[in-house]
Motif scaffolding. Structure first.
Motif, PDB file in Angstrom:
ATOM      1  N   GLU A 195       0.811  -1.215   0.000  1.00 42.60           N
ATOM      2  CA  GLU A 195       0.000   0.000   0.000  1.00 42.60           C
ATOM      3  C   GLU A 195       0.849   1.272   0.000  1.00 42.60           C
ATOM      4  O   GLU A 195       0.646   2.161  -0.824  1.00 42.60           O
ATOM      5  CB  GLU A 195      -0.935  -0.005   1.210  1.00 42.60           C
ATOM      6  CG  GLU A 195      -1.922   1.138   1.194  1.00 42.60           C
ATOM      7  CD  GLU A 195      -2.910   1.045   2.336  1.00 42.60           C
ATOM      8  OE1 GLU A 195      -3.420   2.099   2.709  1.00 42.60           O
ATOM      9  OE2 GLU A 195      -3.157  -0.064   2.842  1.00 42.60           O
ATOM     10  N   ASN A 196       1.813   1.376   0.912  1.00 38.16           N
ATOM     11  CA  ASN A 196       2.619   2.594   1.027  1.00 38.16           C
ATOM     12  C   ASN A 196       4.107   2.372   0.793  1.00 38.16           C
ATOM     13  O   ASN A 196       4.884   3.322   0.824  1.00 38.16           O
ATOM     14  CB  ASN A 196       2.443   3.231   2.412  1.00 38.16           C
ATOM     15  CG  ASN A 196       1.037   3.733   2.622  1.00 38.16           C
ATOM     16  OD1 ASN A 196       0.422   4.272   1.713  1.00 38.16           O
ATOM     17  ND2 ASN A 196       0.520   3.542   3.820  1.00 38.16           N
ATOM     18  N   THR A 197       4.511   1.123   0.582  1.00 41.47           N
ATOM     19  CA  THR A 197       5.932   0.828   0.411  1.00 41.47           C
ATOM     20  C   THR A 197       6.168  -0.029  -0.829  1.00 41.47           C
ATOM     21  O   THR A 197       5.261  -0.665  -1.340  1.00 41.47           O
ATOM     22  CB  THR A 197       6.511   0.089   1.636  1.00 41.47           C
ATOM     23  OG1 THR A 197       5.798  -1.141   1.805  1.00 41.47           O
ATOM     24  CG2 THR A 197       6.430   0.925   2.890  1.00 41.47           C
ATOM     25  N   ILE A 198       7.410   0.000  -1.257  1.00 40.47           N
ATOM     26  CA  ILE A 198       7.836  -0.828  -2.393  1.00 40.47           C
ATOM     27  C   ILE A 198       9.096  -1.562  -1.979  1.00 40.47           C
ATOM     28  O   ILE A 198      10.020  -0.952  -1.436  1.00 40.47           O
ATOM     29  CB  ILE A 198       8.112   0.038  -3.636  1.00 40.47           C
ATOM     30  CG1 ILE A 198       6.809   0.615  -4.173  1.00 40.47           C
ATOM     31  CG2 ILE A 198       8.826  -0.756  -4.716  1.00 40.47           C
ATOM     32  CD1 ILE A 198       6.962   1.498  -5.379  1.00 40.47           C
ATOM     33  N   HIS A 199       9.128  -2.873  -2.221  1.00 36.85           N
ATOM     34  CA  HIS A 199      10.346  -3.660  -2.023  1.00 36.85           C
ATOM     35  C   HIS A 199      11.028  -3.715  -3.383  1.00 36.85           C
ATOM     36  O   HIS A 199      10.448  -4.157  -4.363  1.00 36.85           O
ATOM     37  CB  HIS A 199      10.021  -5.077  -1.536  1.00 36.85           C
ATOM     38  CG  HIS A 199       9.359  -5.108  -0.197  1.00 36.85           C
ATOM     39  ND1 HIS A 199      10.051  -4.942   0.967  1.00 36.85           N
ATOM     40  CD2 HIS A 199       8.069  -5.263   0.147  1.00 36.85           C
ATOM     41  CE1 HIS A 199       9.203  -5.002   1.985  1.00 36.85           C
ATOM     42  NE2 HIS A 199       7.993  -5.199   1.511  1.00 36.85           N
ATOM     43  N   MET A 200      12.266  -3.239  -3.414  1.00 36.20           N
ATOM     44  CA  MET A 200      12.979  -3.250  -4.688  1.00 36.20           C
ATOM     45  C   MET A 200      14.334  -3.907  -4.547  1.00 36.20           C
ATOM     46  O   MET A 200      14.972  -3.823  -3.500  1.00 36.20           O
ATOM     47  CB  MET A 200      13.114  -1.829  -5.257  1.00 36.20           C
ATOM     48  CG  MET A 200      13.844  -0.833  -4.393  1.00 36.20           C
ATOM     49  SD  MET A 200      13.830   0.816  -5.071  1.00 36.20           S
ATOM     50  CE  MET A 200      15.216   0.752  -6.146  1.00 36.20           C
ATOM     51  N   GLU A 201      14.726  -4.615  -5.585  1.00 32.26           N
ATOM     52  CA  GLU A 201      16.014  -5.302  -5.606  1.00 32.26           C
ATOM     53  C   GLU A 201      17.035  -4.366  -6.241  1.00 32.26           C
ATOM     54  O   GLU A 201      16.845  -3.891  -7.358  1.00 32.26           O
ATOM     55  CB  GLU A 201      15.908  -6.590  -6.414  1.00 32.26           C
ATOM     56  CG  GLU A 201      17.162  -7.430  -6.354  1.00 32.26           C
ATOM     57  CD  GLU A 201      16.970  -8.767  -7.040  1.00 32.26           C
ATOM     58  OE1 GLU A 201      17.868  -9.147  -7.802  1.00 32.26           O
ATOM     59  OE2 GLU A 201      15.933  -9.412  -6.803  1.00 32.26           O
ATOM     60  N   VAL A 202      18.123  -4.093  -5.502  1.00 32.97           N
ATOM     61  CA  VAL A 202      19.147  -3.174  -5.998  1.00 32.97           C
ATOM     62  C   VAL A 202      20.381  -3.914  -6.494  1.00 32.97           C
ATOM     63  O   VAL A 202      21.200  -3.341  -7.207  1.00 32.97           O
ATOM     64  CB  VAL A 202      19.533  -2.141  -4.922  1.00 32.97           C
ATOM     65  CG1 VAL A 202      18.349  -1.226  -4.635  1.00 32.97           C
ATOM     66  CG2 VAL A 202      20.002  -2.795  -3.654  1.00 32.97           C
TER      67      VAL A 202
ATOM     68  N   ILE B  43      15.663  -3.694  -0.785  1.00 34.75           N
ATOM     69  CA  ILE B  43      15.384  -2.665   0.216  1.00 34.75           C
ATOM     70  C   ILE B  43      13.906  -2.302   0.138  1.00 34.75           C
ATOM     71  O   ILE B  43      13.241  -2.543  -0.867  1.00 34.75           O
ATOM     72  CB  ILE B  43      16.261  -1.406   0.009  1.00 34.75           C
ATOM     73  CG1 ILE B  43      16.026  -0.806  -1.378  1.00 34.75           C
ATOM     74  CG2 ILE B  43      17.722  -1.715   0.206  1.00 34.75           C
ATOM     75  CD1 ILE B  43      16.727   0.514  -1.602  1.00 34.75           C
ATOM     76  N   THR B  44      13.411  -1.732   1.215  1.00 37.14           N
ATOM     77  CA  THR B  44      12.037  -1.259   1.270  1.00 37.14           C
ATOM     78  C   THR B  44      12.077   0.266   1.308  1.00 37.14           C
ATOM     79  O   THR B  44      12.771   0.846   2.143  1.00 37.14           O
ATOM     80  CB  THR B  44      11.323  -1.798   2.523  1.00 37.14           C
ATOM     81  OG1 THR B  44      11.379  -3.228   2.509  1.00 37.14           O
ATOM     82  CG2 THR B  44       9.882  -1.344   2.564  1.00 37.14           C
ATOM     83  N   VAL B  45      11.336   0.886   0.404  1.00 38.26           N
ATOM     84  CA  VAL B  45      11.299   2.346   0.340  1.00 38.26           C
ATOM     85  C   VAL B  45       9.852   2.819   0.299  1.00 38.26           C
ATOM     86  O   VAL B  45       8.940   2.065  -0.055  1.00 38.26           O
ATOM     87  CB  VAL B  45      12.061   2.885  -0.896  1.00 38.26           C
ATOM     88  CG1 VAL B  45      13.545   2.614  -0.786  1.00 38.26           C
ATOM     89  CG2 VAL B  45      11.519   2.311  -2.172  1.00 38.26           C
ATOM     90  N   ASP B  46       9.657   4.071   0.667  1.00 39.74           N
ATOM     91  CA  ASP B  46       8.336   4.674   0.617  1.00 39.74           C
ATOM     92  C   ASP B  46       7.904   4.818  -0.843  1.00 39.74           C
ATOM     93  O   ASP B  46       8.691   5.201  -1.707  1.00 39.74           O
ATOM     94  CB  ASP B  46       8.371   6.046   1.297  1.00 39.74           C
ATOM     95  CG  ASP B  46       7.010   6.673   1.416  1.00 39.74           C
ATOM     96  OD1 ASP B  46       6.896   7.883   1.146  1.00 39.74           O
ATOM     97  OD2 ASP B  46       6.048   5.969   1.782  1.00 39.74           O
ATOM     98  N   LYS B  47       6.664   4.538  -1.114  1.00 38.78           N
ATOM     99  CA  LYS B  47       6.155   4.566  -2.481  1.00 38.78           C
ATOM    100  C   LYS B  47       6.255   5.965  -3.104  1.00 38.78           C
ATOM    101  O   LYS B  47       6.471   6.098  -4.299  1.00 38.78           O
ATOM    102  CB  LYS B  47       4.702   4.090  -2.488  1.00 38.78           C
ATOM    103  CG  LYS B  47       4.164   3.752  -3.842  1.00 38.78           C
ATOM    104  CD  LYS B  47       2.774   3.137  -3.701  1.00 38.78           C
ATOM    105  CE  LYS B  47       2.290   2.601  -5.018  1.00 38.78           C
ATOM    106  NZ  LYS B  47       0.986   1.946  -4.884  1.00 38.78           N
TER     107      LYS B  47
END
Length: 104
Positions: free
Chosen positions: A75-82, A88-92
């Motif tokens: 809903e408010n976060t995105i898990h992205m592969e760096v 990492i988890t960042v704010d959308k």
């Protein structure tokens, strides 16, 4: 009588001046709206539409400059592969989609 005419002419000049001042203020507000506020709100709407269209596997960049691929959207976060096996988890709201150039 001459002083009365002078006062009357000054009163009329003062009224015209106030209308001119009011017209200038309205013109400044209109210019400010069309050159600053309207383009910014259009840009925000476009960015919001792009964020809603993001899906797993899309390339994105964070506001801090970290590039990666989306692995999961909440809903408010995105898990992205760096990097491989590093996510990492960042704010959308701090993620921007990367528009890849199409090759011809």
């Amino acid at each position: 009588m001459n002083q009365l005419n002078t006062l009357f002419l000054q009163a009329q000049a003062g009224q015209g001046s106030s209308w001119t001042g009011m017209l200038m203020i309205v013109a400044m507000i209109a210019i400010f709206y069309f050159f600053m506020i309207r383009p910014q709100s259009k840009k925000q709407k476009e960015l919001k539409k792009q964020r809603e269209a993001m899906k797993n596997g899309d390339k994105v960049v964070t506001a801090g400059g970290i590039h990666g691929r989306i692995r999961e959207i909440k809903e408010n976060t995105i898990h992205m592969e760096v990097a491989p096996n590093v996510s990492i988890t960042v704010d959308k709201n701090s993620v921007y989609p990367i528009v890849e150039a199409q090759s011809k």
